[in-house]
Design an enzyme around this catalytic site. Structure first.
Site, short mmCIF file in Angstrom:
data_model
loop_
_atom_site.label_atom_id
_atom_site.label_comp_id
_atom_site.label_asym_id
_atom_site.label_seq_id
_atom_site.Cartn_x
_atom_site.Cartn_y
_atom_site.Cartn_z
N GLY A 153 -5.18 0.71 3.16
CA GLY A 153 -6.09 0.82 2.01
C GLY A 153 -7.51 1.13 2.45
CG ASP A 154 -9.63 -1.63 4.86
OD1 ASP A 154 -9.81 -1.94 3.67
OD2 ASP A 154 -9.42 -2.46 5.76
P1 ADP Z 1 -3.32 -1.78 0.96
O1 ADP Z 1 -3.31 -1.42 2.42
O2 ADP Z 1 -4.70 -2.09 0.47
O3 ADP Z 1 -2.30 -2.81 0.56
P2 ADP Z 1 -1.58 0.35 0.02
O4 ADP Z 1 -0.43 -0.33 0.69
O5 ADP Z 1 -1.43 0.69 -1.42
O6 ADP Z 1 -2.94 -0.44 0.17
O7 ADP Z 1 -1.86 1.68 0.86
C1 ADP Z 1 -3.00 2.47 0.67
C2 ADP Z 1 -2.66 3.92 0.87
O8 ADP Z 1 -2.11 4.10 2.20
C3 ADP Z 1 -1.57 4.42 -0.08
O9 ADP Z 1 -2.16 4.87 -1.29
C4 ADP Z 1 -0.94 5.56 0.74
O10 ADP Z 1 -1.70 6.74 0.63
C5 ADP Z 1 -1.06 5.05 2.18
N1 ADP Z 1 0.18 4.38 2.62
C6 ADP Z 1 0.43 3.05 2.65
N2 ADP Z 1 1.68 2.79 3.09
C7 ADP Z 1 2.24 4.00 3.35
C8 ADP Z 1 3.53 4.43 3.85
N3 ADP Z 1 4.49 3.55 4.13
N4 ADP Z 1 3.73 5.76 3.99
C9 ADP Z 1 2.77 6.68 3.69
N5 ADP Z 1 1.54 6.33 3.24
C10 ADP Z 1 1.28 5.02 3.06
#
Ligand code: ADP
Length: 303
Positions: A252-253
């Site tokens: 997310g960061d």
């Molecule tokens: P956080 O890290 O704050 O929990 P997310 O899990 O929603 O946030 O991830 C943030 C962004 O990172 C997503 O919108 C996506 O673009 C990318 N991302 C996260 N996990 C994956 C994954 N397994 N595969 C591809 N992109 C990912």
């Protein structure tokens, strides 16, 4: 090129790799341990800078070895660290991050200096905020400092981005009133709105609830599904890139910092900037650690 100021946390991260998470009372061996720069604020600043943005940071470290190391790391990134206070008799923030074989993480945080800088320190950094296009904040450092910074940004006509993480059930209305863009993940969205986001209908409902709090632009990150955006004039889902994730720390960061480097201050290229955020964070999840995994713009392959 955008200029971005991030206000928030700086932590020394200790990443421990394990085959599975420990249960209460259980002792496990780790397969790897390493230290690296972290903290949501610092990670977002590093992500923005590595995507080619002029980036400044407002925050605090303690007067210890970890603080000195972290200042050095940010300075080496060529982030403007003139807004970082060193606070006497206070520990630098630290995070213990456990990552299991499935790529899931559990994190313990000692906030330390991150909660020891306040409005007075922020007022001294007025010029940094006034010289930026975007001000970005999270909830890993003192709230009164964030509020003071958002007030300065709005007075100067700058755009504010709030990443409400870790989520607070009640966010001060004064802060929301000064937030232009909110970027929660699914869990944070549920804590703030009470709506579990499972499908398009619930995403629309959650976005409506966030608009009702006074925020014009809502972006909800959806992990491997990508990100949903909703404004008065446009909405949609920008799908994630298909990759094999090994450690989602700082996904997310990376998304937020990278997005802020590309977003036009009038938001005219919102879907394109989200796609860039998805691309940068899809690279970050393919290696371990927070700051070590954040890509430079030159590492990204555009299709
Ligand atoms: P956080 O890290 O704050 O929990 P997310 O899990 O929603 O946030 O991830 C943030 C962004 O990172 C997503 O919108 C996506 O673009 C990318 N991302 C996260 N996990 C994956 C994954 N397994 N595969 C591809 N992109 C990912």
């Amino acid at each position: 090129m955008n200029a971005v100021t991030v206000i928030g946390s700086i932590n020394m991260d200790t990443t421990l790799r394990l085959t599975k998470m420990p249960k209460p009372g259980e002792t496990l061996h780790t397969s790897d341990i390493f230290h690296s720069g972290g903290g949501k604020g610092a990670n977002q600043a590093v992500a923005a800078k590595r995507s080619g943005t002029n980036t400044a940071f407002i925050g605090a470290v303690g007067d210890d070895n970890e603080g000195a190391t972290l200042l050095d790391l940010l300075a080496k990134e060529q982030i403007d660290i003139s807004g970082i206070s060193t606070i006497a008799d206070t520990a630098t923030g630290q995070a213990m991050i456990m990552v299991d074989n499935a790529g899931e993480n559990s994190i313990l945080i000692h906030a330390g200096a991150n909660n020891a800088f306040h409005e007075a320190e922020v007022q001294q950094q007025k010029a940094l905020i006034e010289n930026s296009d975007f001000l970005i904040a999270q909830f890993e450092s003192s709230l009164d400092a964030t509020l003071a910074a958002f007030t300065l940004a709005k007075k100067a006509g700058k755009k504010t981005i709030l990443n409400p993480a870790p989520a607070l059930e009640t966010i001060p209305t004064e802060l929301l009133a000064q937030t232009d863009v909110i970027i929660p993940n699914g869990t944070e969205t549920e804590i703030i709105t009470g709506i579990e986001v499972t499908d398009e209908a619930s995403l629309f409902q959650a976005a409506t609830a966030l608009h009702q709090l006074g925020i014009e632009t809502v972006i909800i990150t959806l992990g491997s599904k990508g990100a949903f955006y909703h404004t008065a004039t446009q909405h949609g889902i920008v799908p994630a890139f298909k990759v094999k994730a090994v450690d989602t720390t700082a996904a997310g960061d990376t998304f937020i910092g990278a997005l802020s480097s590309q977003l036009n201050p009038d938001f005219s290229n919102l879907p394109e900037a989200i796609r860039y955020g998805n691309l940068a964070s899809s690279v970050a999840v393919q290696s371990y650690g927070a700051q070590p995994s954040i890509p430079h713009r030159t590492d990204l392959t555009f299709e």
